[in-house]
Design a protein around this motif. Structure first.
Motif, PDB file in Angstrom:
ATOM      1  N   LEU A  78       0.758  -1.005   0.087  1.00 26.09           N
ATOM      2  CA  LEU A  78       0.201   0.093  -0.008  1.00 26.09           C
ATOM      3  C   LEU A  78       0.668   1.097   0.114  1.00 26.09           C
ATOM      4  O   LEU A  78       1.876   1.080   0.612  1.00 26.09           O
ATOM      5  N   ASP A  79       0.371   2.481  -0.530  1.00 23.73           N
ATOM      6  CA  ASP A  79       1.281   3.650  -0.621  1.00 23.73           C
ATOM      7  C   ASP A  79       0.446   4.331   0.650  1.00 23.73           C
ATOM      8  O   ASP A  79      -0.531   4.766   0.861  1.00 23.73           O
ATOM      9  N   THR A  80       1.643   4.382   1.332  1.00 25.05           N
ATOM     10  CA  THR A  80       1.514   5.090   2.694  1.00 25.05           C
ATOM     11  C   THR A  80       2.095   6.525   2.852  1.00 25.05           C
ATOM     12  O   THR A  80       2.032   7.294   3.990  1.00 25.05           O
ATOM     13  N   THR A  81       2.656   6.904   1.862  1.00 20.00           N
ATOM     14  CA  THR A  81       3.286   8.213   1.784  1.00 20.00           C
ATOM     15  C   THR A  81       2.673   9.466   2.334  1.00 20.00           C
ATOM     16  O   THR A  81       3.087  10.460   3.044  1.00 20.00           O
ATOM     17  N   GLY A  82       1.215   9.469   2.208  1.00 16.98           N
ATOM     18  CA  GLY A  82       0.347  10.759   2.474  1.00 16.98           C
ATOM     19  C   GLY A  82      -0.210  10.517   3.843  1.00 16.98           C
ATOM     20  O   GLY A  82      -1.072  11.277   4.098  1.00 16.98           O
ATOM     21  N   ILE A  83      -0.294   9.361   4.511  1.00 15.58           N
ATOM     22  CA  ILE A  83      -0.764   9.011   5.400  1.00 15.58           C
ATOM     23  C   ILE A  83      -0.780   9.927   6.958  1.00 15.58           C
ATOM     24  O   ILE A  83      -1.521  10.632   7.727  1.00 15.58           O
ATOM     25  N   PRO A  84       0.582  10.053   6.908  1.00 11.95           N
ATOM     26  CA  PRO A  84       1.210  11.070   8.171  1.00 11.95           C
ATOM     27  C   PRO A  84       0.519  12.512   8.022  1.00 11.95           C
ATOM     28  O   PRO A  84       0.011  13.265   8.926  1.00 11.95           O
ATOM     29  N   ARG A  85       0.497  13.066   6.659  1.00  9.53           N
ATOM     30  CA  ARG A  85      -0.217  14.389   6.311  1.00  9.53           C
ATOM     31  C   ARG A  85      -1.728  14.230   6.499  1.00  9.53           C
ATOM     32  O   ARG A  85      -2.414  15.251   7.051  1.00  9.53           O
ATOM     33  N   ALA A  86      -2.359  13.252   6.276  1.00  7.36           N
ATOM     34  CA  ALA A  86      -3.806  13.084   6.371  1.00  7.36           C
ATOM     35  C   ALA A  86      -4.603  12.990   7.781  1.00  7.36           C
ATOM     36  O   ALA A  86      -5.339  13.160   8.118  1.00  7.36           O
ATOM     37  N   TYR A  87      -3.376  12.414   8.586  1.00  9.57           N
ATOM     38  CA  TYR A  87      -3.814  12.224  10.236  1.00  9.57           C
ATOM     39  C   TYR A  87      -2.776  12.969  10.983  1.00  9.57           C
ATOM     40  O   TYR A  87      -2.100  12.259  11.643  1.00  9.57           O
ATOM     41  N   PRO A  88      -2.678  14.185  10.965  1.00  5.41           N
ATOM     42  CA  PRO A  88      -1.452  14.693  11.695  1.00  5.41           C
ATOM     43  C   PRO A  88      -1.863  14.584  13.294  1.00  5.41           C
ATOM     44  O   PRO A  88      -0.923  14.671  13.826  1.00  5.41           O
ATOM     45  N   GLU A  89      -3.150  14.484  13.729  1.00  6.49           N
ATOM     46  CA  GLU A  89      -3.447  14.315  15.330  1.00  6.49           C
ATOM     47  C   GLU A  89      -2.972  12.915  15.648  1.00  6.49           C
ATOM     48  O   GLU A  89      -2.737  12.797  16.955  1.00  6.49           O
ATOM     49  N   LEU A  90      -2.693  12.003  14.694  1.00  4.21           N
ATOM     50  CA  LEU A  90      -2.289  10.735  15.293  1.00  4.21           C
ATOM     51  C   LEU A  90      -0.492  10.585  15.337  1.00  4.21           C
ATOM     52  O   LEU A  90      -0.093   9.570  15.896  1.00  4.21           O
ATOM     53  N   PHE A  91       0.154  11.258  14.495  1.00  4.67           N
ATOM     54  CA  PHE A  91       1.394  11.214  14.239  1.00  4.67           C
ATOM     55  C   PHE A  91       2.410  12.026  15.053  1.00  4.67           C
ATOM     56  O   PHE A  91       2.301  13.228  15.006  1.00  4.67           O
ATOM     57  N   THR A  92       3.354  11.545  15.597  1.00  2.35           N
ATOM     58  CA  THR A  92       4.603  12.144  16.017  1.00  2.35           C
ATOM     59  C   THR A  92       5.759  11.560  15.538  1.00  2.35           C
ATOM     60  O   THR A  92       5.801  10.620  14.863  1.00  2.35           O
ATOM     61  N   GLU A  93       7.030  12.092  15.566  1.00  2.25           N
ATOM     62  CA  GLU A  93       8.303  11.393  15.080  1.00  2.25           C
ATOM     63  C   GLU A  93       8.539   9.813  15.516  1.00  2.25           C
ATOM     64  O   GLU A  93       8.784   9.242  14.593  1.00  2.25           O
TER      65      GLU A  93
END
Length: 855
Positions: free
Chosen positions: A211-226
Motif C-alpha cells: 500500500l502507498d502510505t506516503t500521504g498518511i501522516p499528513r492526512a492524520y496529523p493528530e495521530l502522528f509524532t516522530e
C-alpha cells in the motif's frame, strides 16, 4: 471472463462484472431491490459457504448465470458468517433513488468488509474485534492495534535482537489483543514467525499488503509524532482503501506506558485461566468471570484488559485500591453509582456511527440517556466530595450542553424504520408540527369523506384505500358497482372489486402527500443537524466512555471484594511475598466443600524457592496457581482472596504446567516442556515469579531428575526469581540441604482405616511417599488392580534393599475357554468312537474345522 462474453451481458450484469473486477479477492454483495445478489463463481462458492439456494438467471449469455442472494435487511448476519471464516466481502449499494434514475440505477462499492473491520451491530456480547498491523524499522518492531467499532488505537513497539525475541513479543501481543486480522508489508521476511504466533492468538486472517502510505501522516496529523511510524501508516492506508473514506473516529486510547505493564505470555494466560477456561475456552470458571461484575459492556472489556495488563507502579495501584476503599466507606454512594451504571448503554461502539453521522434516533436516545446517567454519577461523587473517585474523570468533558440539546427531542420509542414515520416529539419544531398536522388533518378529511360517500351512495362496504402506485382511491365490491355515482371515475378493475377516484379526492391527495413528504424531509433535516452536533463532540464522548468503564471496573472490584471477603494488599519494595490464608479465587467458588486456605512466604534471601512434594490430586497445582492469581489480582488493582497479603511488584509471571495443547501441533511433550523452560530461563529476572509443575516428567526418570535439579540450581544461582517448584522427584528435596534459600514444603495427609486422606494444607517438610496407589484408589480403579499394585510395590521396595531379588509374577489361573472352544469340546465328548462310521467321522472333522476357522 473474456471481453467478448462481457460485451454480450445485459447492462446490469456487465456493471456487476466490472464492479467485481475492482476487488477480485472479495465476494461481491450487489444490491438489487431488497436483496444483495451474487453471480457467477461468487454465487457458486458463497451458496456453499452460507448454505444458500443456488439458482440461475438470464443475463445475455447463451447459458443462464449462477445466482444466489440474501435479504438486504438481514445481510449483516450472513456477512458475519463470511468474515468469521476469514473471507472478505465488498458491498455494492444503490447510491441513487430508483424513482429518479434514468435507466440503470447507479451503484457503487460503499465499503469492503474484512474480519478486522466488520461491525456486528446486533451482537449483545460486546466482544472486541482487533485489526493489527505489523512492521519492522531496523531492530524495532512496531504494532498498531485498532478496535474499529470504537476507533481505539493502541501502539506498541519493542527493540528486538533476534527471531526469538520477535516471536516472544508477537506471542504476547497477540495473546493480549487477540486480533482477528493481521496485515503486514508484502515481502516481509517474518511471515513464518507471524504464522507461528498467530496460532496462539487464534487469528482469522493474515494478509500481506503493498500500500502507498506516503500521504498518511499528513492526512492524520493528530495521530502522528516522530516516534510513531511503520505500522500505523499501513493500518490507516488499509482502512482508507477498504472503508473508502477518512477515518475520523480513530483515536489513541490513553493507557499505561509499555514499561509500566507486566507482559504475560499466552502460555501463562492459558495456564492460569485468566480470561477463559481450558475446558471449552469460554469465559466461565476463569478469573475474568469471577471479577467481571461490571454493569456495562465497556466496563467488561476494560476489566479484561486490566487482567491481561497488570501494572508495575505502586502509586497507580494504590490509587485503584483507594477507589475501592472509597466505595466501601460510603455504601449510599456505592449503590447510587451502580444504579446509574445500569442505565448506560455501550456508547463506546457508537463512535463510527457518530463519525459518519449515521446515528439512528434510537442510538441518539441511548447516547443521551448514557451521558445523563454519567452526569448523575459525577453529581453523586461531587456531593460526597470523593477526590479519589473524581480523579477518574477530572480531564473529561461531561458534554452537559449536548445532554440538554438532545433532551426531549424524540418520542419515547422511535420506530426502527424511522425514515417514513414520525420520531421527533411534538413541540420540538413548529414547522415540523405544522406539516405533520396538515398531513394528519388530511387523513381525518379522508375518513370523513369515506363516511359521507357511504351514506350518500348507500354502499355499506365502500372504502378509501391507499397504495404507492395508485395513491388514494375508492374501492367498491362488484355487487355494488351499480350504485356508484357518475362522479366516480374508474381507475382499476380487480376480480372481486372496482377502484375509482374523484377530482375532489385527487386534489386532496396531492395536498396530503405533499405535507407528509415535506414533514418527513423536515424531520430528516433536523436529525442531520443533531448528528452533526454530536459528531463535533466525538472525542469528548470517547474519553467519557473510558471514564465510565473505569468507574464500572472499580464498582465491580468493590462488589467482588465485598461479596467474597477479599482484602486490600500491602505493596512492598523488599521483594517479599507474604500471604496468610490465601485462597484460589476461582476454585473456592466452584467447589461444594469449604476451601482450605494456605500461607505462602517467598523473598529474595531466606526463601527464594519452595520445592513442593506430594501426590497428584492433593492440591499442589491449585496452591501454586493461587499464589500467581493473588499476585496478578493485586497488580490489576483488585483486593485479593486471603486474610492478609504483603506483596512485591512482580515484573513477569512464568508458568510451566502442561503441554496438552501443543501435542496436536506435532511437538512432543518433552520438547514443548524444554522449549518453554529455555524461554523462562532466558527472560526471567530476580523480580519474576516462576511456577514449575513436574518439570522433567516427559523423559526418563534419571534424565528428568537431572534436568530438574540443574534448573533449580541455575535459577537459584543466576536468576534469583521467586519460584514454586512442584515435583515427584523426592531427591530434589536434598537441595534444601545445600542452598539456604530453598524450602521444602508438602501437602499434609492423614491415614484413616488404612486409607490416605489429603488435607489440602501446605506444610513445611517433604514427602517421600508418592501416594500413587492411593490416588488410583480414590479415582475408582478396581480393587484387584489396587491390591496387585501394592504387591508389586512391596516387591520393588524389597528389590531396592536386595538388588538380586526380582518381582515374582503372580500365579496365573488357566484362561477360561471361549464359547466357540467350549462348543468344539462338547462335540468331541459326544462322539462314540466305537460306533461312528468313516463318513460320519469325516463330516464331524469338517464341522470341527469350520468351527475353529470361524472362531
Amino acid at each position: 471472463m473474456r471481453q467478448s462474453d462481457i460485451e454480450k451481458l445485459t447492462p446490469a450484469m456487465r456493471h456487476y462484472v466490472e464492479t467485481k473486477q475492482k476487488h477480485p479477492e472479495a465476494y461481491l454483495f450487489y444490491r438489487l431491490g431488497d436483496f444483495y445478489e451474487l453471480f457467477f463463481d461468487d454465487a457458486i462458492e458463497v451458496s456453499q459457504i452460507l448454505d444458500l439456494t443456488l439458482t440461475k438467471k438470464s443475463g445475455g449469455l447463451d447459458e443462464k448465470i449462477p445466482m444466489c442472494g440474501v435479504p438486504f435487511r438481514v445481510a449483516n448476519q450472513y456477512i458475519k458468517r463470511m468474515v468469521k471464516k476469514g473471507f472478505t466481502v465488498s458491498i455494492c449499494d444503490q447510491v441513487e433513488d430508483p424513482k429518479e434514475a434514468k435507466g440503470l440505477v447507479k451503484r457503487e462499492i460503499t465499503k469492503i468488509v474484512t474480519p478486522g473491520t466488520f461491525i456486528d451491530e446486533e451482537s449483545s456480547d460486546g466482544e472486541e474485534r482487533y485489526l493489527t498491523s505489523i512492521a519492522m524499522s531496523g531492530k524495532i518492531i512496531h504494532l498498531a492495534h485498532c478496535e474499529y467499532a470504537s476507533g481505539k488505537l493502541h501502539l506498541e513497539s519493542k527493540v528486538v535482537w533476534d527471531d526469538r525475541e520477535v516471536a516472544s513479543f508477537l506471542e504476547k501481543q497477540l495473546a493480549l489483543y487477540r486480533p482477528v486480522e493481521i496485515i503486514y508489508p508484502k515481502g516481509a521476511d517474518y511471515r513464518d514467525l507471524l504464522e507461528r504466533a498467530a496460532t496462539f492468538g487464534g487469528v482469522v486472517k493474515l494478509r500481506a499488503l503493498e500500500l502507498d502510505t506516503t500521504g498518511i501522516p499528513r492526512a492524520y496529523p493528530e495521530l502522528f509524532t516522530e516516534e510513531r511510524g511503520a505500522s500505523l501508516p499501513l493500518l490507516l492506508a488499509f482502512l482508507e482503501e477498504t472503508q473508502l473514506h477518512h477515518q475520523d473516529h480513530l483515536y489513541l486510547q490513553s493507557s499505561e506506558a509499555h514499561d509500566e505493564v507486566m507482559d504475560l505470555s499466552d502460555t501463562t494466560i492459558r495456564n492460569l485461566e485468566l480470561v477463559e477456561n481450558n475446558h471449552d475456552s469460554s469465559k466461565e470458571n476463569s478469573l475474568y468471570a469471577i471479577l467481571d461484575c461490571c454493569r456495562t459492556r465497556m466496563g467488561s472489556r476494560t476489566m479484561r484488559t486490566h487482567i491481561l495488563r497488570p501494572l508495575m507502579r505502586i502509586a497507580s495501584l494504590n490509587e485503584r485500591y483507594d477507589r475501592i476503599d472509597a466505595l466501601h466507606a460510603d455504601r449510599i454512594l456505592f449503590d447510587d453509582i451502580v444504579e446509574k451504571l445500569d442505565l448506560i448503554y455501550d456508547i463506546d461502539r457508537l463512535a463510527l456511527s457518530i463519525s459518519n453521522e449515521t446515528l439512528t434516533p434510537k442510538q441518539i436516545i441511548r447516547l443521551q440517556k448514557s451521558l445523563r446517567a454519567f452526569s448523575d454519577i459525577v453529581e453523586f461523587i461531587e456531593r460526597e466530595g470523593s477526590a479519589t473517585l473524581s480523579k477518574i474523570y477530572e480531564s473529561a468533558d461531561l458534554c452537559e450542553d449536548l445532554i440538554e440539546t438532545l433532551s426531549g427531542v424524540f418520542v419515547d420509542d422511535p420506530p426502527a424504520s424511522y425514515q417514513d414515520q414520525r420520531f421527533i416529539r411534538e413541540g420540538y419544531d413548529d414547522e415540523l408540527d405544522r406539516l405533520f398536522e396538515a398531513s394528519e388533518g388530511g387523513k381525518n378529511w379522508i375518513l370523513q369523506l369515506e363516511e359521507r360517500e357511504r351514506e350518500e351512495t348507500g354502499i355499506k362496504n365502500l372504502r378509501i384505500k391507499y397504495n404507492k402506485i395508485l395513491g388514494y382511491f375508492f374501492e367498491v365490491s362488484k355487487s355494488n358497482v351499480g350504485a356508484v355515482p357518475e362522479s366516480f371515475i374508474r381507475k382499476q378493475t380487480l376480480v372481486g372489486s372496482e377502484r375509482f377516484f374523484t377530482s375532489e379526492l385527487k386534489e386532496k391527495e396531492e395536498e396530503i402527500l405533499h405535507a407528509k413528504e415535506r414533514a418527513l424531509e423536515r424531520q430528516l433535516e433536523l436529525l442531520s443537524i443533531l448528528r452533526t452536533q454530536i459528531a463535533e463532540r466525538l472525542e469528548a464522548v470517547q474519553r467519557l466512555s473510558e471514564a465510565i468503564a473505569e468507574i464500572d471496573v472499580t464498582c465491580a472490584l468493590a462488589t467482588v471484594a465485598d461479596r467474597y471477603r477479599y482484602v486490600r494488599p500491602v505493596l512492598n519494595d523488599r521483594g517479599v511475598i507474604d500471604i496468610h490464608g490465601g485462597r484460589h479465587p476461582v476454585v473456592e467458588r466452584t467447589i461444594d466443600e469449604p476451601y482450605i486456605p494456605n500461607d505462602t512466604f517467598l523473598d529474595s534471601n531466606d526463601v527464594v524457592m519452595q520445592v513442593i512434594t506430594g501426590p497428584n490430586m492433593a492440591g499442589k497445582s491449585t496452591y501454586m496457581r493461587q499464589v500467581a492469581l493473588i499476585q496478578i489480582m493485586a497488580q490489576i488493582g483488585s483486593f485479593v482472596p486471603c486474610e492478609t497479603a504483603d506483596l512485591p511488584i512482580v515484573d513477569q509471571i512464568f508458568t510451566r504446567i502442561g503441554a496438552s495443547d501443543y501435542l496436536t501441533r506435532g511437538q512432543s511433550t518433552f520438547m514443548v516442556e524444554m522449549t518453554e523452560v529455555a524461554e523462562i530461563l532466558k527472560l526471567a529476572t530476580s523480580k519474576s515469579l516462576i511456577l514449575f509443575d513436574e518439570v522433567g516428567r516427559g523423559t526418563s526418570t534419571y534424565d528428568g531428575l537431572s534436568i530438574a535439579w540443574a534448573i533449580i540450581e541455575y535459577i537459584y544461582d543466576n536468576v534469583g526469581a521467586k519460584t514454586l517448584f512442584a515435583t515427584h522427584y523426592f531427591e530434589l528435596t536434598e537441595l534444601a540441604d545445600h542452598y539456604g534459600g530453598i524450602l521444602n514444603v508438602t501437602v499434609a495427609t492423614e491415614e484413616i482405616d488404612d486409607e490416605i486422606r489429603f488435607l489440602r494444607k501446605i506444610i513445611v517438610g517433604e514427602s517421600n511417599y508418592s501416594f500413587g496407589i492411593d490416588v488410583a484408589k480414590l479415582a475408582g480403579v478396581k480393587d484387584e488392580v489396587i491390591e496387585r499394585a501394592r504387591e508389586v510395590l512391596r516387591s520393588l521396595e524389597e528389590a531396592n534393599d536386595a538388588p538380586d531379588r526380582q518381582i515374582v509374577p503372580r500365579d496365573m489361573s488357566p484362561r477360561a475357554a471361549s464359547r466357540e472352544e467350549s462348543d468344539v469340546i462338547e462335540k468331541l465328548k459326544s462322539v462314540d468312537i466305537n460306533r461312528i462310521t468313516p463318513v460320519e467321522a469325516l463330516v464331524l472333522l469338517q464341522s470341527l474345522k469350520e468351527d475353529v476357522e470361524h472362531e
